[in-house]
Write an enzyme that holds these catalytic residues in place. Structure first.
Site, short mmCIF file in Angstrom:
data_model
loop_
_atom_site.label_atom_id
_atom_site.label_comp_id
_atom_site.label_asym_id
_atom_site.label_seq_id
_atom_site.Cartn_x
_atom_site.Cartn_y
_atom_site.Cartn_z
NE ARG A 175 -6.38 -4.81 -0.02
CZ ARG A 175 -6.75 -4.75 -1.39
NH1 ARG A 175 -7.99 -4.26 -1.89
NH2 ARG A 175 -5.92 -5.52 -2.06
CB THR A 210 -10.81 -6.89 7.88
OG1 THR A 210 -9.87 -6.22 7.92
CG2 THR A 210 -10.86 -8.10 9.27
CG ASP A 222 0.46 -5.10 -4.61
OD1 ASP A 222 1.44 -4.07 -4.49
OD2 ASP A 222 -0.26 -5.36 -3.46
CG ASP A 271 3.79 -6.80 -4.05
OD1 ASP A 271 4.67 -6.17 -2.89
OD2 ASP A 271 2.99 -7.38 -3.77
#
Length: 209
Positions: free
Chosen positions: A104, A108, A200, A203
């Site tokens: 991602r 944007t 996340d 992560d």
């Protein structure tokens, strides 16, 4: 929500709570993800079709149930999808595996593909696409579009957490693909992360935060 199944098994919800805790270690998060993915796999495959095979037990000859048709394909959206993949392969070790590399763009929030590898006869198999988060849905929408381009017709999407915004966008883009999730959270924040969420997943699983 139409086309969305929340897997609310007590063990799933219990393990998910510990995954949400910010103090859960990388090793603990990884172990819980593998455990919960096995439970989620059990639920998403509960309606697989069966046929029978004549076998001999030590006591008698019987017609016993076996899965019908070609083996499943588990399609992992890299990199976090691999955390779900491992536990699912524990349950269905004969499944074929596809990998879809998308990331991602942090500005944007759009999905950018960098890798794709899938079985040639994917159109003849049930494909279960896995990614821990259904947040903006950009990655999952792009991944399933790519799988459909390769001929996949029978698809399901499995995630740990989903945001209402992501579900809406996903169902609009792929109304033929049912969604299975352990929880639907409140919302997305301005950075596109699920709230309250668990951070996340990649992560936390790989210790790269």
């Amino acid at each position: 929500m139409d086309g969305v199944t929340v897997i609310d098994h007590p063990l799933v919800q219990h393990k998910l709570t510990f995954m949400r805790k910010k103090e859960t270690s990388t090793a603990g998060f990884r172990r819980l993800l593998r455990e919960i993915s096995t439970l989620l796999c059990y639920e998403i495959t509960r309606d697989l079709e069966l046929t029978t095979e004549r076998i001999e037990t030590p006591m008698a000859t019987i017609d016993a149930p076996v899965l019908e048709g070609k083996k499943l394909v588990f399609a992992s959206i890299l990199r976090a999808g691999n955390g779900l993949l491992e536990g699912m392969l524990d349950l269905v070790p004969s499944a074929r595996v596809a990998h879809i590399g998308v990331y991602r763009d942090h500005d944007t929030l759009q999905a950018i593909e960098y890798f794709f590898k899938a079985p040639e006869d994917i159109g003849d198999r049930l494909v279960i696409v896995v990614d821990p988060m259904l947040a903006t849905a950009n990655s999952s929408i792009a991944s399933i579009e790519r799988l459909k381009e390769r001929g996949a017709k029978n698809l399901r999407f499995l995630c740990l957490l989903a945001a209402p915004e992501g579900i809406e966008r996903f169902r609009e883009a792929h109304p033929d693909v049912p969604v299975f999730t352990a929880a639907i959270d409140e919302r997305l924040n301005e950075s596109g992360y699920i709230v309250p969420g668990l951070g996340d997943a990649g992560d936390r699983m790989y210790g790269t935060k």
